[in-house]
Scaffold this active site. Sequence first.
Site, PDB file in Angstrom:
ATOM      1  N   TYR A 197       0.824  -1.199   0.000  1.00 40.09           N
ATOM      2  CA  TYR A 197       0.000   0.000   0.000  1.00 40.09           C
ATOM      3  C   TYR A 197       0.858   1.249   0.000  1.00 40.09           C
ATOM      4  CZ  TYR A 197       0.807   0.933   5.019  1.00 40.09           C
ATOM      5  OH  TYR A 197       1.370   1.238   6.227  1.00 40.09           O
TER       6      TYR A 197
ATOM      7  N   LYS B  81       6.457  -2.174   1.835  1.00 41.80           N
ATOM      8  CA  LYS B  81       5.300  -1.572   2.518  1.00 41.80           C
ATOM      9  C   LYS B  81       4.079  -2.469   2.373  1.00 41.80           C
ATOM     10  CE  LYS B  81       3.181   3.002   3.122  1.00 41.80           C
ATOM     11  NZ  LYS B  81       3.298   3.047   4.577  1.00 41.80           N
TER      12      LYS B  81
ATOM     13  N   GLU C 216      11.908   2.051  14.419  1.00 39.83           N
ATOM     14  CA  GLU C 216      11.074   3.158  13.951  1.00 39.83           C
ATOM     15  C   GLU C 216       9.787   3.186  14.753  1.00 39.83           C
ATOM     16  OE1 GLU C 216       9.873   2.385   9.824  1.00 39.83           O
ATOM     17  OE2 GLU C 216       9.929   0.245  10.251  1.00 39.83           O
TER      18      GLU C 216
ATOM     19  N   LEU D 277      11.021   0.934   7.238  1.00 36.47           N
ATOM     20  CA  LEU D 277      10.427   1.427   5.990  1.00 36.47           C
ATOM     21  C   LEU D 277      11.219   2.658   5.531  1.00 36.47           C
ATOM     22  CD1 LEU D 277       7.994   0.972   4.060  1.00 36.47           C
ATOM     23  CD2 LEU D 277       6.992   2.970   5.154  1.00 36.47           C
TER      24      LEU D 277
END
Length: 286
Positions: A32, A150, A182, A206
Amino acid sequence: MRTVYVNGDYLPETEATVSIFDRGFLMADGVYEVTSVLRGKLIDFDGHAKRLERSLSELDMKSPLDRDALLEIHRELVRANEIDEGLVYLQITRGSDGDRDFVFPDPATTDPTVVLFTQSKPGLAQSPSANTGLKIVSIDDLRWGRRDIKTVQLLYPSMGKMMAKAEGADDAWMVEDGQVTEGTSNNAYIVKDGRIITRGLSHEILHGITRAAVLRFAREAQMEVEERPFTIAEAQAADEAFVTSASAFVTPVVEIDGVRLGDGTPGPVAGRLREIYLDESLKAAI
Ligand code: PMP
């Protein structure tokens, strides 16, 4: 009622359907992107389109639509739904050949599923958390090893947000081998003696589109950037901290595991970066 996009059609949201055998539904076999909309324009569309290509190719999926076709759909949805501030969500899954099987279906005979919808978020650029800052808790990073792709496997990040809420915090930073990877849905930074410190790119995080832009703007503004991992203890002793994402832009962090950073208010570096990011991104929005 919203107009959404499903596999070539623009439909009212209540009429849009996807098969129960879709591998996105059964196996989280999909990727996505989220692109922000400010003043009716798309922020960093090309960055998101490029990362989408990469996510698809890492999963051996062919891109069903090229950059221009995707842009056209994004713009049509923004127009149809009169989005001034908000976002466009895009998801592409491996589709379905009409049954459940671990083996990928033949891409020659199975089309991917493409879904896009908008979310209207008036006031997105003036979010209250930009002024108050976020309270963060640390949690173990229990995600899989390819966080650079992702995918729609968002259960653990979602659980992370719930763990944060249960402790009266706003969000969680994930920790692996003693170092922060993260945030649940953002990249994490600390600032010490004017230097911006954030983990370098790898399979562990990411590759944030906002991260890339913010680090570029920071370097252009002669700020020092250090790409390396850091611990929660180092973050708690930092002058300030912040997170970046397409929908939160640059958002300050004021507390980590109950320890206030500096004087407990949003720091000047985060504030300046947020301003630069919003200004520059708006100028380049399409
Ligand atoms: N890390 C994770 C785990 C995320 O989910 C996100 C938001 N999608 C980010 C970082 C930030 O990426 P971007 O700036 O491209 O939104």
